[in-house]
Design a protein around this motif. Sequence first.
Motif, PDB file in Angstrom:
ATOM      1  N   LYS A  28      13.516  42.632  11.603  1.00 48.80           N
ATOM      2  CA  LYS A  28      13.340  42.349  13.025  1.00 48.80           C
ATOM      3  C   LYS A  28      12.616  43.494  13.724  1.00 48.80           C
ATOM      4  O   LYS A  28      11.760  43.255  14.587  1.00 48.80           O
ATOM      5  CB  LYS A  28      14.697  42.113  13.681  1.00 48.80           C
ATOM      6  CG  LYS A  28      14.622  41.768  15.157  1.00 48.80           C
ATOM      7  CD  LYS A  28      15.965  41.365  15.715  1.00 48.80           C
ATOM      8  CE  LYS A  28      16.453  40.081  15.088  1.00 48.80           C
ATOM      9  NZ  LYS A  28      17.718  39.617  15.706  1.00 48.80           N
ATOM     10  N   ASP A  29      12.921  44.744  13.362  1.00 50.06           N
ATOM     11  CA  ASP A  29      12.261  45.861  14.032  1.00 50.06           C
ATOM     12  C   ASP A  29      10.792  45.964  13.622  1.00 50.06           C
ATOM     13  O   ASP A  29       9.946  46.353  14.429  1.00 50.06           O
ATOM     14  CB  ASP A  29      12.995  47.187  13.766  1.00 50.06           C
ATOM     15  CG  ASP A  29      13.465  47.323  12.336  1.00 50.06           C
ATOM     16  OD1 ASP A  29      13.681  46.294  11.695  1.00 50.06           O
ATOM     17  OD2 ASP A  29      13.631  48.457  11.868  1.00 50.06           O
ATOM     18  N   PHE A  30      10.443  45.599  12.364  1.00 49.53           N
ATOM     19  CA  PHE A  30       9.022  45.588  12.015  1.00 49.53           C
ATOM     20  C   PHE A  30       8.297  44.461  12.743  1.00 49.53           C
ATOM     21  O   PHE A  30       7.141  44.637  13.159  1.00 49.53           O
ATOM     22  CB  PHE A  30       8.814  45.422  10.512  1.00 49.53           C
ATOM     23  CG  PHE A  30       7.366  45.239  10.150  1.00 49.53           C
ATOM     24  CD1 PHE A  30       6.490  46.319  10.189  1.00 49.53           C
ATOM     25  CD2 PHE A  30       6.858  43.985   9.823  1.00 49.53           C
ATOM     26  CE1 PHE A  30       5.142  46.156   9.893  1.00 49.53           C
ATOM     27  CE2 PHE A  30       5.520  43.816   9.520  1.00 49.53           C
ATOM     28  CZ  PHE A  30       4.660  44.908   9.558  1.00 49.53           C
ATOM     29  N   SER A  31       8.951  43.313  12.894  1.00 49.19           N
ATOM     30  CA  SER A  31       8.334  42.206  13.638  1.00 49.19           C
ATOM     31  C   SER A  31       8.017  42.636  15.060  1.00 49.19           C
ATOM     32  O   SER A  31       6.968  42.274  15.613  1.00 49.19           O
ATOM     33  CB  SER A  31       9.267  40.990  13.645  1.00 49.19           C
ATOM     34  OG  SER A  31       9.455  40.492  12.335  1.00 49.19           O
ATOM     35  N   PHE A  32       8.902  43.432  15.648  1.00 47.62           N
ATOM     36  CA  PHE A  32       8.632  43.933  16.990  1.00 47.62           C
ATOM     37  C   PHE A  32       7.446  44.898  16.974  1.00 47.62           C
ATOM     38  O   PHE A  32       6.584  44.857  17.857  1.00 47.62           O
ATOM     39  CB  PHE A  32       9.874  44.639  17.543  1.00 47.62           C
ATOM     40  CG  PHE A  32       9.713  45.126  18.957  1.00 47.62           C
ATOM     41  CD1 PHE A  32       9.945  44.280  20.018  1.00 47.62           C
ATOM     42  CD2 PHE A  32       9.328  46.433  19.215  1.00 47.62           C
ATOM     43  CE1 PHE A  32       9.792  44.719  21.324  1.00 47.62           C
ATOM     44  CE2 PHE A  32       9.177  46.884  20.515  1.00 47.62           C
ATOM     45  CZ  PHE A  32       9.409  46.024  21.572  1.00 47.62           C
ATOM     46  N   ALA A  33       7.386  45.766  15.955  1.00 48.35           N
ATOM     47  CA  ALA A  33       6.261  46.698  15.850  1.00 48.35           C
ATOM     48  C   ALA A  33       4.947  45.944  15.656  1.00 48.35           C
ATOM     49  O   ALA A  33       3.922  46.285  16.261  1.00 48.35           O
ATOM     50  CB  ALA A  33       6.491  47.672  14.693  1.00 48.35           C
ATOM     51  N   ARG A  34       4.967  44.889  14.830  1.00 46.52           N
ATOM     52  CA  ARG A  34       3.753  44.098  14.618  1.00 46.52           C
ATOM     53  C   ARG A  34       3.329  43.399  15.903  1.00 46.52           C
ATOM     54  O   ARG A  34       2.135  43.283  16.204  1.00 46.52           O
ATOM     55  CB  ARG A  34       3.971  43.071  13.504  1.00 46.52           C
ATOM     56  CG  ARG A  34       2.695  42.301  13.130  1.00 46.52           C
ATOM     57  CD  ARG A  34       2.943  41.336  12.005  1.00 46.52           C
ATOM     58  NE  ARG A  34       3.575  40.121  12.455  1.00 46.52           N
ATOM     59  CZ  ARG A  34       2.980  38.922  12.467  1.00 46.52           C
ATOM     60  NH1 ARG A  34       1.725  38.803  12.074  1.00 46.52           N
ATOM     61  NH2 ARG A  34       3.638  37.864  12.859  1.00 46.52           N
ATOM     62  N   SER A  35       4.300  42.937  16.682  1.00 43.81           N
ATOM     63  CA  SER A  35       3.959  42.267  17.940  1.00 43.81           C
ATOM     64  C   SER A  35       3.270  43.222  18.908  1.00 43.81           C
ATOM     65  O   SER A  35       2.418  42.814  19.692  1.00 43.81           O
ATOM     66  CB  SER A  35       5.218  41.671  18.586  1.00 43.81           C
ATOM     67  OG  SER A  35       6.046  42.679  19.141  1.00 43.81           O
ATOM     68  N   GLU A  36       3.633  44.523  18.823  1.00 46.29           N
ATOM     69  CA  GLU A  36       2.971  45.511  19.665  1.00 46.29           C
ATOM     70  C   GLU A  36       1.510  45.690  19.230  1.00 46.29           C
ATOM     71  O   GLU A  36       0.615  45.820  20.064  1.00 46.29           O
ATOM     72  CB  GLU A  36       3.713  46.845  19.600  1.00 46.29           C
ATOM     73  CG  GLU A  36       5.052  46.837  20.328  1.00 46.29           C
ATOM     74  CD  GLU A  36       4.879  46.639  21.826  1.00 46.29           C
ATOM     75  OE1 GLU A  36       4.279  47.515  22.483  1.00 46.29           O
ATOM     76  OE2 GLU A  36       5.326  45.592  22.329  1.00 46.29           O
ATOM     77  N   TYR A  37       1.266  45.699  17.917  1.00 48.54           N
ATOM     78  CA  TYR A  37      -0.109  45.773  17.415  1.00 48.54           C
ATOM     79  C   TYR A  37      -0.895  44.533  17.851  1.00 48.54           C
ATOM     80  O   TYR A  37      -2.054  44.627  18.256  1.00 48.54           O
ATOM     81  CB  TYR A  37      -0.109  45.887  15.894  1.00 48.54           C
ATOM     82  CG  TYR A  37       0.110  47.287  15.385  1.00 48.54           C
ATOM     83  CD1 TYR A  37      -0.958  48.138  15.121  1.00 48.54           C
ATOM     84  CD2 TYR A  37       1.387  47.775  15.159  1.00 48.54           C
ATOM     85  CE1 TYR A  37      -0.758  49.430  14.647  1.00 48.54           C
ATOM     86  CE2 TYR A  37       1.610  49.069  14.689  1.00 48.54           C
ATOM     87  CZ  TYR A  37       0.523  49.878  14.432  1.00 48.54           C
ATOM     88  OH  TYR A  37       0.734  51.150  13.975  1.00 48.54           O
ATOM     89  N   LEU A  38      -0.277  43.371  17.745  1.00 41.05           N
ATOM     90  CA  LEU A  38      -0.933  42.139  18.173  1.00 41.05           C
ATOM     91  C   LEU A  38      -1.271  42.196  19.657  1.00 41.05           C
ATOM     92  O   LEU A  38      -2.364  41.794  20.077  1.00 41.05           O
ATOM     93  CB  LEU A  38      -0.022  40.931  17.901  1.00 41.05           C
ATOM     94  CG  LEU A  38       0.102  40.464  16.453  1.00 41.05           C
ATOM     95  CD1 LEU A  38       1.182  39.382  16.329  1.00 41.05           C
ATOM     96  CD2 LEU A  38      -1.222  39.923  15.947  1.00 41.05           C
ATOM     97  N   ARG A  39      -0.339  42.720  20.439  1.00 44.50           N
ATOM     98  CA  ARG A  39      -0.531  42.750  21.893  1.00 44.50           C
ATOM     99  C   ARG A  39      -1.729  43.619  22.276  1.00 44.50           C
ATOM    100  O   ARG A  39      -2.516  43.263  23.165  1.00 44.50           O
ATOM    101  CB  ARG A  39       0.743  43.272  22.561  1.00 44.50           C
ATOM    102  CG  ARG A  39       0.847  42.988  24.040  1.00 44.50           C
ATOM    103  CD  ARG A  39       2.239  43.325  24.532  1.00 44.50           C
ATOM    104  NE  ARG A  39       2.537  44.723  24.313  1.00 44.50           N
ATOM    105  CZ  ARG A  39       2.177  45.706  25.146  1.00 44.50           C
ATOM    106  NH1 ARG A  39       1.482  45.438  26.224  1.00 44.50           N
ATOM    107  NH2 ARG A  39       2.496  46.941  24.880  1.00 44.50           N
ATOM    108  N   VAL A  40      -1.889  44.755  21.611  1.00 45.91           N
ATOM    109  CA  VAL A  40      -3.032  45.626  21.908  1.00 45.91           C
ATOM    110  C   VAL A  40      -4.344  44.922  21.577  1.00 45.91           C
ATOM    111  O   VAL A  40      -5.321  44.973  22.339  1.00 45.91           O
ATOM    112  CB  VAL A  40      -2.911  46.947  21.114  1.00 45.91           C
ATOM    113  CG1 VAL A  40      -4.188  47.764  21.247  1.00 45.91           C
ATOM    114  CG2 VAL A  40      -1.711  47.749  21.611  1.00 45.91           C
TER     115      VAL A  40
END
Length: 373
Positions: A28-40
């Motif tokens: 779950k914490d990596f999914s959140f980190a990936r979502s931050e990369y996607l957002r940028v």
Amino acid sequence: MKTSSLQDLKTLSIASLQDTFSTRYHSKDFSFARSEYLRVRIQIIALLFALLTPLWAVMDNLALPEHTLNHVLLLRVVMFIGLVAILLASRFKRSNRSSLLLSTSIFVLPALFYAAVLVYLPNDGNYSLVGYSFIPYLLTATLGIFPFTLLESFGIGLGLLLLQFCSGFVDGTAFSPRALQDLWLLAALLAIAMTTNHFQLGLLLRLYRQATHDPLTGLLNRTALTRHIEHQTPQELMPPVAVMLLDLDFFKQINDQHGHSVGDQVLKRFALLLKKEAKQQDVICRYGGEEFLLLSGPCTVETATAQAERIREACHQLRLANMDGDAVSLTVSIGISMLRHGEHLNDAIQRADQRLYQAKRAGRNCIMAGTAT
């Protein structure tokens, strides 16, 4: 040796493909980190597309019939507003689902614009494709910029291939050699984009694991635990949750008497023991040098104590040996606290630490537990 190396390489390749094929094995914490990369990336691409949308109107004036310009302009205005909406939404919505939805919209919106142009423009003089046939290729190339899984990238790419195929029916060249060649080129670009996704997401996962996991035991490190707690929803951290602090007894003496290499093996074996005894939803962390933390829930103080006793007994039964083959004994002391309603998890960790200290004073190789009150 060579066979072993090839087997290790094969195992690593399969694990890497599993990591990048879908989000099934992502924490779950990596999914959140990936979502931050996607957002940028959403913000960058949405801004770029929004700037290019009005600029491309110059090509419309040069290539399209005059009586179609107002309608195409309306389509451009709609797409521009949509891109601005995506850009603004990406700045405020930070959930995993919203990031994936917005990143998909980056591709869907221009694709819909292209489809509308193909359907609307008259097919006289091949006006329907002038200045627009590059869009499927542009979007396919853009796929490689995002850390998509292979499944996500293939889904978007399949839609673009279908769009390219349908465009051939609009101008009557669906099965011509040129149309089939263009379709093949688009498929080749999709394969390259998916390969880029694989390497980009794989690299992101490796960097994430290096930053968040203890390299010796493979468990979460203390920094990652803090991030994990921050990303939990209030429902996921609601009692009953047990906090266990586990400390290997006389670990410094093991290092001094048997060497640090033996000490490292002790830590690895104990980490494997914790993984074996933990439930699927439990969170395990290497909290310090020889100190570990386990979050277990939902459970009662009785079930948490029973789990801790299994760990303590299994640790006592571990059969370890030093470089000379001599036995290395190992025991563990455990402090347990239950998360109280409305309190921060750090407070429960502090109580578990106090009980761990009590277990040490009581002679080690024992468990000290407390209720939520």
